[in-house]
Enzyme design. Structure first.
Site, PDB file in Angstrom:
ATOM      1  N   SER A  54       0.827  -1.205   0.000  1.00 49.06           N
ATOM      2  CA  SER A  54       0.000   0.000   0.000  1.00 49.06           C
ATOM      3  C   SER A  54       0.864   1.259   0.000  1.00 49.06           C
ATOM      4  O   SER A  54       1.630   1.476  -0.938  1.00 49.06           O
ATOM      5  CB  SER A  54      -0.968  -0.051   1.184  1.00 49.06           C
ATOM      6  N   ASP A  81     -10.210  -4.019  -4.922  1.00 54.23           N
ATOM      7  CA  ASP A  81      -9.396  -2.960  -4.334  1.00 54.23           C
ATOM      8  C   ASP A  81      -9.495  -1.734  -5.243  1.00 54.23           C
ATOM      9  O   ASP A  81      -9.279  -1.848  -6.457  1.00 54.23           O
ATOM     10  CB  ASP A  81      -7.945  -3.450  -4.246  1.00 54.23           C
ATOM     11  N   HIS A 126      -8.221  -4.766  -0.297  1.00 53.83           N
ATOM     12  CA  HIS A 126      -6.982  -4.084   0.061  1.00 53.83           C
ATOM     13  C   HIS A 126      -6.646  -4.376   1.527  1.00 53.83           C
ATOM     14  O   HIS A 126      -7.505  -4.288   2.395  1.00 53.83           O
ATOM     15  CB  HIS A 126      -7.163  -2.581  -0.138  1.00 53.83           C
TER      16      HIS A 126
END
Length: 316
Positions: A161, A256, A286
């Site tokens: 991320s 996501d 995610h």
């Protein structure tokens, strides 16, 4: 794409107990919520040979802390390849302790040392503080390779991320530096490749899929209060060229909002000569990668990333 039943179960549970979303919390509350989630759903911590707190001096005299893991199979004095790892959390939440388990797993399964970096968080330290810390860590590690017992010619970067965003920015900066050993590999887990995007997944999964539109905006506003979204250090997709980046593994989650941005980055990188291995996890949300106590797919993904790293960081 349909949610995996386990992902649907987790989201239903979160909604049932009324857990507030990050953008409904202040920063300290969001950090506690992130920590609780990761501690609740991560696997048991596997043993490793050693865990060492590593202070890295900044130019201003302050200290960047990192944590060094050596895999269980490592012998005393053995020189190992190194993975420098950056945790996720929207540049605002997350920390080294919350990522302790995944770093242990990667160290053991990839057979490498892992240096997990406690980079500065926004809003107290907005852009480019996290990027500067992320760049400092491999630079310092290579300069102190003898101290860490690592091979300066076998260094990789990894992260998920926001951490994936940082590693891509660092890799671009590293590519353009003279007099440093080239990075061997990148392991980017659903990275944020650009701040502003109109690709379909941003809208398709904008609400109800764990990382929602309002939370993304909450992160962006705190990390980039001066609106530096077009700076390639914040949006690696904005770099003038991706050519010359190391080979990389890319992990994506099917449900996501960042997925289409990741795929666009991979497509462009490949068109510019970069080798990309893509591992797609359909139906996942995610953040799944660190939740191996709940998602079996997370354990598969960690093992796959570790296998790619082991291959890339081998002596041959």
């Amino acid at each position: 794409m349909a949610l995996d039943p386990k992902a649907r179960g987790l989201l239903d549970m979160v909604q049932r107990v009324g857990v507030p979303r990050f953008h409904e919390l202040d920063v300290s509350q969001a950090r506690r919520a992130s920590e609780k989630l990761l501690f609740a759903f991560r696997p048991d911590a596997p043993p490793v040979a050693s865990v060492t707190e590593v202070p890295i001096g900044r130019r201003d005299g302050s200290v960047l802390m990192a944590r060094l893991y050596r895999p269980l199979q490592a012998k005393s004095g053995q020189v190992l390849p190194l993975l420098v790892f950056y945790h996720g959390g929207g540049w605002c939440v997350g920390d080294v302790p919350s990522y302790d388990v995944v770093c242990r797993e990667l160290a053991n399964e990839a057979g490498c040392a892992v240096l997990s970096v406690e980079y500065r968080l926004a809003p107290e330290h907005p852009f480019p503080a996290a990027f500067d810390d992320a760049l400092l860590a491999p630079d310092w590690a290579i300069d102190h390779a003898d101290l860490l017992e690592v091979d300066p010619d076998r260094v990789a970067l990894g992260g998920d991320s926001a951490g994936g965003n940082l590693l891509l920015g660092v890799a671009l900066a590293w590519r353009d530096r003279a007099g440093v050993p080239p990075l061997r590999y990148l392991a980017a887990i659903y990275p944020c490749t650009e701040i502003h995007s109109t690709r379909p997944s941003r809208e398709t999964y904008a609400d109800g899929y764990f990382l929602d539109r309002a939370t993304l905006q909450w992160f962006f506003e705190r990390y980039l209060p001066n609106g530096e979204s077009e700076d390639w250090r914040a949006s690696p997709m904005r770099a003038s060229s991706l050519a010359g980046l190391p080979p990389m593994t890319l992990v994506t989650a099917g449900c996501d909002p960042l997925t289409d941005d990741c795929l666009a980055f991979a497509e462009r990188a490949q068109a510019e000569g970069v080798t990309v291995r893509h591992h797609a996890y359909d139906g996942m949300v995610h953040g799944f990668f660190t939740l191996g106590g709940y998602f079996p797919q997370a354990n598969v993904a960690v093992a796959q990333v570790a296998a790619d790293l082991a291959e890339a960081l081998s002596l041959t």
